[in-house]
Design an enzyme around this catalytic site. Structure first.
Site, PDB file in Angstrom:
ATOM      1  N   SER A 133       0.821  -1.207   0.000  1.00 52.00           N
ATOM      2  CA  SER A 133       0.000   0.000   0.000  1.00 52.00           C
ATOM      3  C   SER A 133       0.854   1.256   0.000  1.00 52.00           C
ATOM      4  O   SER A 133       0.488   2.268  -0.599  1.00 52.00           O
ATOM      5  CB  SER A 133      -0.928  -0.006   1.223  1.00 52.00           C
ATOM      6  N   GLU A 139      -4.213  -4.070  -6.811  1.00 47.66           N
ATOM      7  CA  GLU A 139      -4.428  -2.755  -7.441  1.00 47.66           C
ATOM      8  C   GLU A 139      -4.845  -1.710  -6.402  1.00 47.66           C
ATOM      9  O   GLU A 139      -5.613  -0.797  -6.694  1.00 47.66           O
ATOM     10  CB  GLU A 139      -5.482  -2.825  -8.553  1.00 47.66           C
TER      11      GLU A 139
END
Length: 381
Positions: free
Chosen positions: A134, A364
């Site tokens: 992240s 993603e």
């Protein structure tokens, strides 16, 4: 059954018809076997390439089809409905071509892009690292300039198509200047010093190989730098914005497949003298599943139309990814419930759909990250 579409042209209708034929005849019949054996679908990707489906949203000048994202994503949904690993792989390949298509020079595009879009080469997108998922700006894979080469050292993690791809769009650190010290390199799979870890043992998408990508003194020519040094983080984020729409479309395809399986089973399964689809408990469950699928589809299509019109779409892409992937998790879970004990067995595909629905909430950009993106867009509006 395939969802009804409102397509912008006859050509788009013909393309979607071709896609459905390929999905029905070439993908769906072999998906379960490949997934059970963790067999990578390289021949299926070659078929998509020969059919012109690997470069849909890119310019015709470089071998693409110059299609809108609105149409491309509907093609992607159909493929994912037949075989999620192939749908995700197509989305990853499309994202892997983005840096070259949007930031490369004309010379670089002419040299590499036609083979990438024409199906001769399959791509991977190498951004994540074990400590930089992240927090992508914390990546530490380094590229040191040495004459006409960059010498690359480090390890990328969770790379789709690792060990199978022909090229790796790779984000590396060329300086210590935080996110401004990241650059993008187009790395050939045959580069000496490039290696791969063992395939990850995943709960789903087992036909899609995921590995570490290892750089040990790998020499990559400076002619493979995409954009300017220090521009890589911007390239990575803009690619992810479009990539999130791809994952949203795949999630909708997966949810549609689960819904179709649940409806078919509920129509033929009899209890207490009538089909279970006639019982209100099942009716309401299926109605909620259908509502989730169609609202998710509308969400990704609206984001795609904004992208096609050149409007800001970052917030809408994050919303689409968040809504569609959360919906896919609920719909596949409910599909198993509709099938009851049968749904928990491998005699029916819904248990595989459930396992495959989890990871789209993670890659993603996790759905927690999507909520952060959406909130910041609202704050800064």
């Amino acid at each position: 059954m395939p969802a009804e579409r409102l397509l912008p042209s006859t050509e788009a209708e013909d393309l979607l018809k071709l896609t459905r034929e390929i999905a029905r005849d070439e993908l769906a019949p072999v998906a379960a076997e490949h997934e059970e054996q963790a067999r990578f679908p390289r021949e299926q990707f070659r078929l998509l390439g020969r059919s012109g489906l690997l470069g849909l949203p890119y310019p015709e000048k470089w071998g693409g089809a110059a299609l809108s994202y609105e149409v491309y994503l509907q093609v992607l949904e159909e493929i994912a409905a037949a075989w999620m690993s192939v749908g995700v792989g197509l989305s990853v390949h499309t994202m892997s071509c983005y840096a070259l298509a949007e930031y490369g020079t004309d010379e670089q595009r002419a040299r590499w892009l036609p083979d990438m879009l024409g199906g001769d080469l399959l791509g991977a997108y190498a951004l994540s690292e074990s400590h930089a998922g992240s927090d992508a700006a914390a990546l530490s894979t380094k590229a040191r300039r040495d004459g006409d080469d960059y010498v690359v050292n480090g390890t990328k993690a969770w790379i789709t198509h690792g060990g199978e791809a022909d090229f790796y769009t790779t984000m590396v650190r060329t300086s210590d200047d935080g996110s401004r010290g990241i650059s993008a390199l187009l790395v050939d799979a045959a580069t000496p010093g490039l290696g791969f870890g063992a395939p990850e043992k995943k709960m789903g998408l087992t036909g899609s190989t995921t590995t570490q990508v290892l750089f040990d003194g790998a020499r990559v020519g400076t002619d493979r730098l995409l954009g300017a040094e220090g521009q890589g983080f911007k390239i990575a984020l803009t690619a992810l914005n479009s990539g999130r729409l791809g994952i949203a479309a795949c999630a909708v395809g997966l949810a549609q497949a689960a819904l179709d399986e649940a409806v078919a089973y509920a129509k033929q399964r009899a209890q207490f003298g009538r089909a279970v689809i006639e019982f209100q408990g099942i009716e309401f469950l299926l109605a909620d599943m259908a509502a989730a699928v169609e609202s998710s589809r509308a969400t990704y299509l609206e984001a795609a139309r904004r992208r096609d019109r050149g409007l800001p779409f970052v917030r809408q892409a994050s919303i689409a990814k968040l809504v569609a992937t959360d919906a896919a998790m609920r719909v596949t879970t409910d599909a198993v419930q509709v099938l009851g004990g049968a749904g928990y067995t491998r005699d029916f595909p819904v248990e595989r759909y459930l396992r495959e629905a989890k990871v789209p909430q993670i890659f993603e950009g996790t759905n927690q990250i999507q909520r952060m993106v959406i909130a910041r867009q609202l704050r800064d509006a």
